[in-house]
Write a protein that holds these residues in place. Structure first.
Motif, PDB file in Angstrom:
ATOM      1  N   GLU A 126      48.318  18.272   2.507  1.00 23.58           N
ATOM      2  CA  GLU A 126      49.468  17.984   1.646  1.00 23.58           C
ATOM      3  C   GLU A 126      49.451  16.549   1.132  1.00 23.58           C
ATOM      4  O   GLU A 126      49.759  16.286  -0.031  1.00 23.58           O
ATOM      5  CB  GLU A 126      50.780  18.263   2.394  1.00 23.58           C
ATOM      6  CG  GLU A 126      51.121  19.732   2.544  1.00 23.58           C
ATOM      7  CD  GLU A 126      50.359  20.430   3.657  1.00 23.58           C
ATOM      8  OE1 GLU A 126      50.548  21.639   3.841  1.00 23.58           O
ATOM      9  OE2 GLU A 126      49.557  19.760   4.344  1.00 23.58           O
ATOM     10  N   VAL A 183      47.501  19.842   8.635  1.00 26.71           N
ATOM     11  CA  VAL A 183      48.721  19.238   8.099  1.00 26.71           C
ATOM     12  C   VAL A 183      48.414  17.995   7.274  1.00 26.71           C
ATOM     13  O   VAL A 183      49.326  17.245   6.913  1.00 26.71           O
ATOM     14  CB  VAL A 183      49.706  18.864   9.236  1.00 26.71           C
ATOM     15  CG1 VAL A 183      50.214  20.103   9.951  1.00 26.71           C
ATOM     16  CG2 VAL A 183      49.055  17.904  10.234  1.00 26.71           C
ATOM     17  N   ALA A 224      52.472  28.193   5.423  1.00 27.81           N
ATOM     18  CA  ALA A 224      51.867  28.508   6.715  1.00 27.81           C
ATOM     19  C   ALA A 224      51.467  29.971   6.626  1.00 27.81           C
ATOM     20  O   ALA A 224      52.325  30.853   6.493  1.00 27.81           O
ATOM     21  CB  ALA A 224      52.850  28.271   7.850  1.00 27.81           C
ATOM     22  N   THR A 225      50.165  30.237   6.667  1.00 28.71           N
ATOM     23  CA  THR A 225      49.664  31.593   6.479  1.00 28.71           C
ATOM     24  C   THR A 225      49.314  32.219   7.828  1.00 28.71           C
ATOM     25  O   THR A 225      48.559  31.634   8.614  1.00 28.71           O
ATOM     26  CB  THR A 225      48.406  31.600   5.584  1.00 28.71           C
ATOM     27  OG1 THR A 225      47.378  30.834   6.208  1.00 28.71           O
ATOM     28  CG2 THR A 225      48.716  30.998   4.230  1.00 28.71           C
ATOM     29  N   ASN A 239      44.639  25.451   6.405  1.00 21.14           N
ATOM     30  CA  ASN A 239      44.938  25.028   7.759  1.00 21.14           C
ATOM     31  C   ASN A 239      45.188  23.522   7.799  1.00 21.14           C
ATOM     32  O   ASN A 239      44.843  22.800   6.872  1.00 21.14           O
ATOM     33  CB  ASN A 239      43.771  25.368   8.701  1.00 21.14           C
ATOM     34  CG  ASN A 239      43.678  26.848   8.988  1.00 21.14           C
ATOM     35  OD1 ASN A 239      44.691  27.535   9.127  1.00 21.14           O
ATOM     36  ND2 ASN A 239      42.459  27.359   9.081  1.00 21.14           N
ATOM     37  N   LYS A 287      51.702  25.861  13.595  1.00 13.35           N
ATOM     38  CA  LYS A 287      50.487  26.645  13.422  1.00 13.35           C
ATOM     39  C   LYS A 287      49.260  25.832  13.832  1.00 13.35           C
ATOM     40  O   LYS A 287      48.324  26.365  14.448  1.00 13.35           O
ATOM     41  CB  LYS A 287      50.345  27.096  11.963  1.00 13.35           C
ATOM     42  CG  LYS A 287      49.152  28.029  11.766  1.00 13.35           C
ATOM     43  CD  LYS A 287      48.930  28.390  10.324  1.00 13.35           C
ATOM     44  CE  LYS A 287      47.677  29.265  10.211  1.00 13.35           C
ATOM     45  NZ  LYS A 287      47.263  29.503   8.835  1.00 13.35           N
ATOM     46  N   ARG A 293      56.647  23.674  10.501  1.00 13.20           N
ATOM     47  CA  ARG A 293      56.071  24.990  10.779  1.00 13.20           C
ATOM     48  C   ARG A 293      54.545  24.942  10.717  1.00 13.20           C
ATOM     49  O   ARG A 293      53.867  25.645  11.457  1.00 13.20           O
ATOM     50  CB  ARG A 293      56.615  26.029   9.793  1.00 13.20           C
ATOM     51  CG  ARG A 293      58.124  26.229   9.861  1.00 13.20           C
ATOM     52  CD  ARG A 293      58.603  26.547  11.275  1.00 13.20           C
ATOM     53  NE  ARG A 293      58.106  27.819  11.771  1.00 13.20           N
ATOM     54  CZ  ARG A 293      58.751  28.966  11.671  1.00 13.20           C
ATOM     55  NH1 ARG A 293      59.948  29.013  11.093  1.00 13.20           N
ATOM     56  NH2 ARG A 293      58.233  30.083  12.157  1.00 13.20           N
ATOM     57  N   LYS A 294      54.000  24.103   9.832  1.00 14.69           N
ATOM     58  CA  LYS A 294      52.549  23.988   9.775  1.00 14.69           C
ATOM     59  C   LYS A 294      52.007  23.242  10.994  1.00 14.69           C
ATOM     60  O   LYS A 294      50.905  23.525  11.461  1.00 14.69           O
ATOM     61  CB  LYS A 294      52.106  23.318   8.474  1.00 14.69           C
ATOM     62  CG  LYS A 294      52.369  24.197   7.251  1.00 14.69           C
ATOM     63  CD  LYS A 294      51.584  23.785   6.044  1.00 14.69           C
ATOM     64  CE  LYS A 294      50.132  24.206   6.123  1.00 14.69           C
ATOM     65  NZ  LYS A 294      49.411  24.049   4.839  1.00 14.69           N
ATOM     66  N   TRP A 295      52.797  22.315  11.532  1.00 14.70           N
ATOM     67  CA  TRP A 295      52.419  21.686  12.795  1.00 14.70           C
ATOM     68  C   TRP A 295      52.381  22.745  13.904  1.00 14.70           C
ATOM     69  O   TRP A 295      51.483  22.749  14.740  1.00 14.70           O
ATOM     70  CB  TRP A 295      53.395  20.571  13.163  1.00 14.70           C
ATOM     71  CG  TRP A 295      52.895  19.192  12.866  1.00 14.70           C
ATOM     72  CD1 TRP A 295      53.162  18.427  11.760  1.00 14.70           C
ATOM     73  CD2 TRP A 295      52.020  18.403  13.684  1.00 14.70           C
ATOM     74  NE1 TRP A 295      52.522  17.218  11.841  1.00 14.70           N
ATOM     75  CE2 TRP A 295      51.814  17.167  13.007  1.00 14.70           C
ATOM     76  CE3 TRP A 295      51.401  18.602  14.910  1.00 14.70           C
ATOM     77  CZ2 TRP A 295      51.008  16.151  13.534  1.00 14.70           C
ATOM     78  CZ3 TRP A 295      50.588  17.599  15.432  1.00 14.70           C
ATOM     79  CH2 TRP A 295      50.404  16.395  14.751  1.00 14.70           C
ATOM     80  N   SER A 337      53.794  24.344  -0.021  1.00 14.68           N
ATOM     81  CA  SER A 337      52.915  24.528   1.138  1.00 14.68           C
ATOM     82  C   SER A 337      53.256  25.832   1.842  1.00 14.68           C
ATOM     83  O   SER A 337      54.420  26.229   1.895  1.00 14.68           O
ATOM     84  CB  SER A 337      53.059  23.344   2.107  1.00 14.68           C
ATOM     85  OG  SER A 337      52.162  23.480   3.199  1.00 14.68           O
TER      86      SER A 337
END
Length: 306
Positions: A107, A104, A123-124, A102, A184, A180-182, A121
């Motif tokens: 990384e 950001v 996004a799960t 989880n 999430k 995309r991780k942002w 990286s």
């Protein structure tokens, strides 16, 4: 491809088991009661569509990951730097690191340790939790968005995606993985800390007027921070998507709440502290999130002091 799971909690155990079922050699690095149960009885995944059983290699010796071609990096964010430092001297120079964590900010830590050219990286999107030592329950949709941080790793990234696809996992490439991780993170920060502080599942937050109002306030604050930080976020559509997606996770007990109930340190810094510090850096106020952050930080101190 030989795979090492660095941090076989619910997420690492689930994806590692899927890959093992597809015929890939997988080594699970774990500890405590979960490790003891797996070494004695194997790992059971109570899946939404089918059960999965793993019986192979479970260890607490990091040296057992040395031959890995791919590391599923799935420790809690609190342990990112420590685990990275332990892995660096034992891994092959061309071993790939895929962070499934989880937040950001992991990384940046991993890039400083391993370099950018072999860091991937993900996004799960998976609802999985440790039901009991040696047993993980998974419900709902499963999806992975995977991307490289450097263009030189594009072919390696494609190979990793194909590996997950061969294991029946819905895995696709993202050319904007940090964005995309942002996305999430915005969902996670809206519900995860509040769930940990209140003890509520996602659906209870949606249904309780006061909790929903608090979640909406957190969401608004964090979206403002993302916009000010230069992330391409449109506030109204993003807010709508955050809450509409939450409907599909009504019965979900968030990862931070799971940690609190199990007496484990919560990912307070990566989930809340990062946003609070970023807001301060940008001259923004995040009073609702700050309150939750202070509460959870105190809880973490109590957990650490025993």
């Amino acid at each position: 491809m030989r795979i090492g799971v660095a941090g076989a909690g619910a997420v690492g155990s689930y994806f590692g088991s899927m890959l093992e079922q597809a015929g890939y050699p997988v080594t699970f690095l774990a500890r405590g009661a979960h490790l003891a149960a797996m070494q004695k009885h194997g790992l059971v995944i109570d899946g939404d569509s089918a059960d999965v059983y793993s019986t192979k290699t479970f260890t607490d010796d990091i040296e057992d990951l040395a031959a890995s071609d791919l590391i599923l990096f799935s420790v809690k964010s609190n342990d990112t730097a420590r685990m990275a430092e332990q892995l660096l001297p034992i891994l092959q120079d061309d071993a790939l690191i895929l962070t499934m964590q989880n937040g950001v900010d992991n990384e940046e830590i991993l890039e400083a340790t391993f370099g950018r050219d072999r860091l991937l990286s993900a996004a799960t999107y998976v609802q999985a939790f440790l039901e009991a030592p040696g047993k993980v329950r998974q419900r709902g949709r499963v999806k992975l968005l995977i991307g490289e941080l450097d263009s030189t790793a594009s072919s390696a990234c494609e190979e990793v995606i194909e590996t997950f696809q061969a294991a029946g996992v819905d895995a696709v490439h993202s050319g904007q993985i940090l964005k995309r991780k942002w996305d999430k993170l915005l969902w996670n920060v809206t519900f995860n800390p509040l769930a940990a502080a209140s003890g509520a599942k996602v659906g209870q937050i949606l249904d309780d007027p006061s909790l929903r109002k608090t979640a909406a306030a957190i969401s608004s604050e964090v979206i403002n921070v993302a916009v000010a930080a230069g992330i391409a976020v449109e506030p109204e559509p993003t807010t709508s998507k955050i809450f509409s997606n939450a409907v599909y996770a009504r019965n979900h007990q968030t990862s931070m709440l799971q940690d609190r109930l199990q007496g484990k340190r919560m990912e307070v810094e990566s989930m809340c502290g990062f946003i609070v510090r970023k807001a301060e850096e940008l001259g923004l106020e995040v009073p609702t999130l700050q309150s939750i952050y202070s509460t959870l930080s105190f809880m973490n101190q109590q957990i650490e002091s025993g």
